[in-house]
Structure formats: structure tokens, C-alpha cells
Write an enzyme that holds these catalytic residues in place. Sequence first.
Site, PDB file in Angstrom:
ATOM      1  N   HIS A 146       0.804  -1.163   0.053  1.00 54.35           N
ATOM      2  CA  HIS A 146       0.036   0.054   0.084  1.00 54.35           C
ATOM      3  C   HIS A 146       0.743   1.019  -0.050  1.00 54.35           C
ATOM      4  CE1 HIS A 146      -3.565  -2.422   1.484  1.00 54.35           C
ATOM      5  NE2 HIS A 146      -3.530  -2.743   0.490  1.00 54.35           N
ATOM      6  N   CYS A 154       3.266  12.403  -7.895  1.00 55.28           N
ATOM      7  CA  CYS A 154       2.392  13.405  -8.511  1.00 55.28           C
ATOM      8  C   CYS A 154       1.051  12.777  -9.030  1.00 55.28           C
ATOM      9  CB  CYS A 154       3.167  13.760  -9.650  1.00 55.28           C
ATOM     10  SG  CYS A 154       2.018  14.707 -10.856  1.00 55.28           S
ATOM     11  N   CYS A 178       3.962  19.198  -8.528  1.00 53.82           N
ATOM     12  CA  CYS A 178       5.017  18.372  -9.209  1.00 53.82           C
ATOM     13  C   CYS A 178       5.894  19.382  -9.903  1.00 53.82           C
ATOM     14  CB  CYS A 178       4.336  17.670 -10.188  1.00 53.82           C
ATOM     15  SG  CYS A 178       5.431  16.460 -11.193  1.00 53.82           S
ATOM     16  N   ASN A 244      -2.716 -12.928  15.998  1.00 53.44           N
ATOM     17  CA  ASN A 244      -3.790 -11.894  16.114  1.00 53.44           C
ATOM     18  C   ASN A 244      -4.480 -12.002  17.485  1.00 53.44           C
ATOM     19  OD1 ASN A 244      -6.019  -9.996  15.743  1.00 53.44           O
ATOM     20  ND2 ASN A 244      -5.628  -9.911  13.664  1.00 53.44           N
TER      21      ASN A 244
HETATM   22  C1  BJW Z   1      -2.866  -6.987  16.736  1.00 55.81           C
HETATM   23  C2  BJW Z   1      -2.629  -6.236  17.687  1.00 55.81           C
HETATM   24  C3  BJW Z   1      -1.419  -6.530  18.150  1.00 55.81           C
HETATM   25  C4  BJW Z   1      -4.365  -5.142  17.068  1.00 55.81           C
HETATM   26  N1  BJW Z   1      -0.416  -7.720  17.614  1.00 55.81           N
HETATM   27  N2  BJW Z   1      -2.261  -8.036  15.978  1.00 55.81           N
HETATM   28  C5  BJW Z   1     -12.694  -8.021  -3.293  1.00 55.81           C
HETATM   29  C6  BJW Z   1     -13.914  -8.012  -2.334  1.00 55.81           C
HETATM   30  C7  BJW Z   1     -14.511  -7.017  -1.870  1.00 55.81           C
HETATM   31  C8  BJW Z   1     -13.737  -5.713  -2.055  1.00 55.81           C
HETATM   32  C9  BJW Z   1     -12.661  -5.589  -3.062  1.00 55.81           C
HETATM   33  C10 BJW Z   1     -12.177  -6.732  -3.332  1.00 55.81           C
HETATM   34  N3  BJW Z   1     -11.141  -6.419  -4.162  1.00 55.81           N
HETATM   35  C11 BJW Z   1     -10.944  -5.091  -4.184  1.00 55.81           C
HETATM   36  C12 BJW Z   1     -11.887  -4.469  -3.262  1.00 55.81           C
HETATM   37  C13 BJW Z   1     -11.945  -3.121  -2.980  1.00 55.81           C
HETATM   38  C14 BJW Z   1     -11.286  -2.630  -1.805  1.00 55.81           C
HETATM   39  C15 BJW Z   1     -11.380  -3.620  -0.449  1.00 55.81           C
HETATM   40  O1  BJW Z   1     -10.625  -4.480  -0.333  1.00 55.81           O
HETATM   41  N4  BJW Z   1     -12.426  -3.066   0.107  1.00 55.81           N
HETATM   42  C16 BJW Z   1     -12.941  -4.086   1.437  1.00 55.81           C
HETATM   43  C17 BJW Z   1     -12.509  -2.925   2.602  1.00 55.81           C
HETATM   44  C18 BJW Z   1     -14.226  -4.487   1.182  1.00 55.81           C
HETATM   45  N5  BJW Z   1      -9.812  -2.901  -2.085  1.00 55.81           N
HETATM   46  C19 BJW Z   1      -9.106  -1.939  -2.816  1.00 55.81           C
HETATM   47  O2  BJW Z   1      -9.707  -0.662  -3.132  1.00 55.81           O
HETATM   48  C20 BJW Z   1      -7.689  -1.975  -3.363  1.00 55.81           C
HETATM   49  N6  BJW Z   1      -7.388  -1.496  -4.648  1.00 55.81           N
HETATM   50  C21 BJW Z   1      -8.019  -2.390  -5.634  1.00 55.81           C
HETATM   51  O3  BJW Z   1      -8.329  -3.453  -5.303  1.00 55.81           O
HETATM   52  O4  BJW Z   1      -8.043  -1.961  -6.852  1.00 55.81           O
HETATM   53  C22 BJW Z   1      -8.439  -2.686  -8.194  1.00 55.81           C
HETATM   54  C23 BJW Z   1      -8.159  -1.759  -9.250  1.00 55.81           C
HETATM   55  C24 BJW Z   1      -7.343  -2.618 -10.367  1.00 55.81           C
HETATM   56  C25 BJW Z   1      -7.228  -1.755 -11.460  1.00 55.81           C
HETATM   57  C26 BJW Z   1      -7.556  -0.529 -11.598  1.00 55.81           C
HETATM   58  C27 BJW Z   1      -8.086   0.146 -10.442  1.00 55.81           C
HETATM   59  C28 BJW Z   1      -8.449  -0.515  -9.476  1.00 55.81           C
HETATM   60  C29 BJW Z   1      -6.814  -0.868  -2.496  1.00 55.81           C
HETATM   61  C30 BJW Z   1      -6.817  -1.052  -1.134  1.00 55.81           C
HETATM   62  C31 BJW Z   1      -6.221   0.183  -0.486  1.00 55.81           C
HETATM   63  C32 BJW Z   1      -6.282   0.108   1.176  1.00 55.81           C
HETATM   64  N7  BJW Z   1      -5.665   1.320   1.572  1.00 55.81           N
HETATM   65  C33 BJW Z   1      -5.538   1.568   3.049  1.00 55.81           C
HETATM   66  C34 BJW Z   1      -5.085   2.744   3.421  1.00 55.81           C
HETATM   67  C35 BJW Z   1      -3.813   3.108   2.867  1.00 55.81           C
HETATM   68  C36 BJW Z   1      -3.218   4.369   3.055  1.00 55.81           C
HETATM   69  C37 BJW Z   1      -3.049   4.927   4.585  1.00 55.81           C
HETATM   70  O5  BJW Z   1      -2.641   4.296   5.566  1.00 55.81           O
HETATM   71  O6  BJW Z   1      -3.702   6.072   4.669  1.00 55.81           O
HETATM   72  O7  BJW Z   1      -4.473   0.623   3.400  1.00 55.81           O
HETATM   73  S1  BJW Z   1      -6.959   1.431   3.826  1.00 55.81           S
HETATM   74  C38 BJW Z   1      -6.478   0.368   5.293  1.00 55.81           C
HETATM   75  O8  BJW Z   1      -6.656  -1.021   5.468  1.00 55.81           O
HETATM   76  C39 BJW Z   1      -4.724   0.487   5.049  1.00 55.81           C
HETATM   77  C40 BJW Z   1      -4.466  -0.995   5.522  1.00 55.81           C
HETATM   78  O9  BJW Z   1      -3.129  -1.210   4.990  1.00 55.81           O
HETATM   79  C41 BJW Z   1      -5.447  -1.813   5.071  1.00 55.81           C
HETATM   80  C42 BJW Z   1      -5.888  -3.164   5.996  1.00 55.81           C
HETATM   81  O10 BJW Z   1      -5.924  -2.841   7.156  1.00 55.81           O
HETATM   82  P1  BJW Z   1      -5.162  -3.826   8.279  1.00 55.81           P
HETATM   83  O11 BJW Z   1      -3.709  -3.710   8.170  1.00 55.81           O
HETATM   84  O12 BJW Z   1      -5.839  -5.121   8.104  1.00 55.81           O
HETATM   85  O13 BJW Z   1      -5.614  -3.030   9.617  1.00 55.81           O
HETATM   86  P2  BJW Z   1      -6.990  -3.319  10.372  1.00 55.81           P
HETATM   87  O14 BJW Z   1      -6.936  -1.991  11.415  1.00 55.81           O
HETATM   88  O15 BJW Z   1      -8.183  -3.477   9.725  1.00 55.81           O
HETATM   89  O16 BJW Z   1      -6.538  -4.741  11.253  1.00 55.81           O
HETATM   90  C43 BJW Z   1      -5.799  -4.488  12.556  1.00 55.81           C
HETATM   91  C44 BJW Z   1      -5.739  -5.994  13.004  1.00 55.81           C
HETATM   92  O17 BJW Z   1      -4.780  -6.045  13.961  1.00 55.81           O
HETATM   93  C45 BJW Z   1      -6.888  -6.625  13.766  1.00 55.81           C
HETATM   94  O18 BJW Z   1      -7.314  -7.728  13.318  1.00 55.81           O
HETATM   95  C46 BJW Z   1      -6.490  -6.435  15.147  1.00 55.81           C
HETATM   96  O19 BJW Z   1      -7.035  -7.536  15.777  1.00 55.81           O
HETATM   97  C47 BJW Z   1      -5.167  -6.781  15.100  1.00 55.81           C
HETATM   98  N8  BJW Z   1      -4.442  -6.137  16.165  1.00 55.81           N
HETATM   99  N9  BJW Z   1      -3.396  -5.217  17.902  1.00 55.81           N
HETATM  100  C48 BJW Z   1      -1.343  -8.319  16.534  1.00 55.81           C
HETATM  101  N10 BJW Z   1      -0.580  -5.903  19.130  1.00 55.81           N
HETATM  102 ZN    ZN Z   2       3.704  15.529 -12.626  1.00 56.28          ZN
END
Ligand code: BJW
Ligand code: ZN
Length: 277
Positions: A146, A154, A178, A244
Site C-alpha cells: 500500500h 504526482c 510536481c 492476532n
Molecule cells: C494486533 C494487535 C497486536 C491489534 N498484535 N495484531 C474484493 C472483495 C471486496 C472488495 C474488494 C475486493 N477487491 C478489491 C476490493 C475493494 C477494496 C477492498 O478491499 N475493500 C474492502 C474493505 C471491502 N480494495 C481496494 O480498493 C484496493 N484496490 C484495488 O483492489 O484496486 C483494484 C483496481 C484494479 C485496477 C484499477 C483500479 C483498481 C486498494 C486497497 C487500499 C487500502 N488502503 C488503506 C489505506 C492506505 C493508506 C493509509 O494508510 O492512509 O490501507 S485502507 C487500510 O486498510 C490500510 C491498510 O493497509 C488496510 C488493511 O488494514 P489492516 O492492516 O488489516 O488493519 P486493521 O485495522 O483492519 O486490522 C488490524 C488487526 O490487527 C486487527 O485484526 C486487530 O485484531 C489486530 N491487532 N493489535 C497483533 N498488538
Molecule cells: Zn507530475
Amino acid sequence: MSRDLQGEISRARDLLARAKSVVVLTGAGISAESGVPTFRGEGGLWKSFRADDLATPQAFARDPRLVWEWYAWRRSEVSRCLPNAGHLALASFALERAAATGASGGDASTASVTLVTQNVDGLHERAARDAAGTSDPAPALPLALHGSLFRDRCSRCGRATPALATVDTSSVDALPRCQRCGALMRPAVVWFGEALEAGVVARAFGAARTAEACLVVGTSSLVYPAASLPIATLEHGGSVVEVNPEATPLSDLAAVSVMQKAGDALPVLLSGKGLRV
Ligand code: BJW
Ligand code: ZN
């Protein structure tokens, strides 16, 4: 420690120690003990902020000043955080395995450990440099699905640069532009609805398809395509180990679920030293 947890840790350690190739997928939970907020769950960013207002290309087109203000705040918060015992255990694991096999870092065809992260906080990169000392940190550097909070790119031509030290968010006119095409710069992270970098995805899934084990740490396994990575390992006959404290949609598919914090579990799972009981 309960007998169940002790058994899960023991099984996870055996599985990881036996696996000749391991792919590791991390999420926000691994950085929680460093003080970086997660996204979902208690205290998560998406509890106080709307992803639709801040983490989509449409949000940036609508109100780039607001989006930049949020990312400038997150940069300053994350800059104060340090890698924790979980990041360091993973970095040492990757470096030790690479040294043992003579593998070169980042090449999924030879490296025995491939680290893949959804995190943009740079803490794996810092842990890799800390653990490597004067050696080469490359085998412990992650494939960052990500992007990075600490790079800009840009919004039109894609030119990427290291993040500016400070971003003036007082008005749209003051936002960084940019130097090549004049369009607004933006944080080099992947927002919802945006494609991930194709080369990074190809290397991560290439490693997952050939891995004997996939270790999944601190992710809710809700965001795609990252959530499909352990599925690729399963479909090719490998096993999944999850660390987790909470159950996730992946838990039922995992061979072992260690329901502990990453900073407690990873040093025990990966060090080869005796169990703490
Ligand atoms: C502990 C702990 C401790 C607590 N020890 N554990 C298929 C099905 C449905 C939807 C989609 C699909 N395919 C694509 C989609 C759409 C979408 C998506 O997935 N949506 C779902 C939410 C439904 N995906 C996208 O849009 C992606 N792009 C894409 O698919 O493009 C297709 C395309 C192709 C061609 C042209 C155009 C498009 C992009 C996804 C981008 C995600 N971005 C973010 C923000 C990043 C920037 C920023 O930080 O500002 O990424 S959102 C956010 O979620 C961030 C994270 O990386 C990501 C995942 O979150 P994560 O890491 O799992 O965190 P949490 O908070 O959810 O969980 C934390 C866990 O830790 C918990 O389980 C706790 O229990 C645990 N924990 N303490 C160990 N001490
Ligand atoms: Zn540019």
C-alpha cells in the site's frame, strides 16, 4: 499462559521452523504496540475518520487540503514511533534465514523469507536497518503493498519523490506541486479503488504461491487484494499461521491461530529459543 496457547505456539514454531520458504503478511496490528493506530476495531482510524473523505482519489480531487492535513498529521505521529519487538523479530528471522541459505534479498525465487506488508509506516524498513547493523538489510525489507507514508508522488504524471519534511496545508495554493508537470503532489499510498503497484503485487503473490508457510500478523484480513495472499499459499498446498489477539475471517483456514499480540508472540515463534511458559 494457557495450555491451549502453549500448544498453538509450539505447533506454529514447528511449522515455521520446518518450512523451507515462508511468506509473511503484516498489517496495522504489528505496529499497534509501537503506538501507531490501527484502522478498524477499538481506537482505529476508521472509527474517528471516514475513509471516503480521506483515503480515495475522489476525496483528494474534492478536498486536497483536507487530505494533506490528515496525512501531515499522521506523518508527524508515526515519525515519533519506533519498531517494536515484533518488527525486530521478523527482521532478524529474514536476515538469519537469508544468511543460512545464501539467498539475496527480495528475490522471491531464492529468498526463504519474503516479507510483505500492508503498512505504510516504514517501521519494517527501520527494523531491517536496526537488525542488519552494518550488513545488508535487503532480505528484511518488505514489499509494501500500500505504498509509503514517507514518499510523495504526482497526482497526474506519477513522478515520485521522498516526502517533504513539512507540507504547508494552510491553503490549496500552498500545497506541494510536481516539478515536472505542475499538478498537485499527493502521499504515495494506495487509496481505496486504486490499483496496487503491479510489480510489487506480482512478487508478493509469486512468493505466496511457492511458500510452504504463510505467517499472517496483525491484519483484519478484510482488504483485498492483500487478503488473498494467504489464500494463494493455501491453494498451492502450503499452511497458514495467524498471529492476532482477535479472530478474523482467515482464522478458520489457518493451521494454527496464535491469539496473542505480535510483540509477545513473534520473538517466541521465530527465535528458536525455549518457550516462555
Ligand atoms: C494486533 C494487535 C497486536 C491489534 N498484535 N495484531 C474484493 C472483495 C471486496 C472488495 C474488494 C475486493 N477487491 C478489491 C476490493 C475493494 C477494496 C477492498 O478491499 N475493500 C474492502 C474493505 C471491502 N480494495 C481496494 O480498493 C484496493 N484496490 C484495488 O483492489 O484496486 C483494484 C483496481 C484494479 C485496477 C484499477 C483500479 C483498481 C486498494 C486497497 C487500499 C487500502 N488502503 C488503506 C489505506 C492506505 C493508506 C493509509 O494508510 O492512509 O490501507 S485502507 C487500510 O486498510 C490500510 C491498510 O493497509 C488496510 C488493511 O488494514 P489492516 O492492516 O488489516 O488493519 P486493521 O485495522 O483492519 O486490522 C488490524 C488487526 O490487527 C486487527 O485484526 C486487530 O485484531 C489486530 N491487532 N493489535 C497483533 N498488538
Ligand atoms: Zn507530475
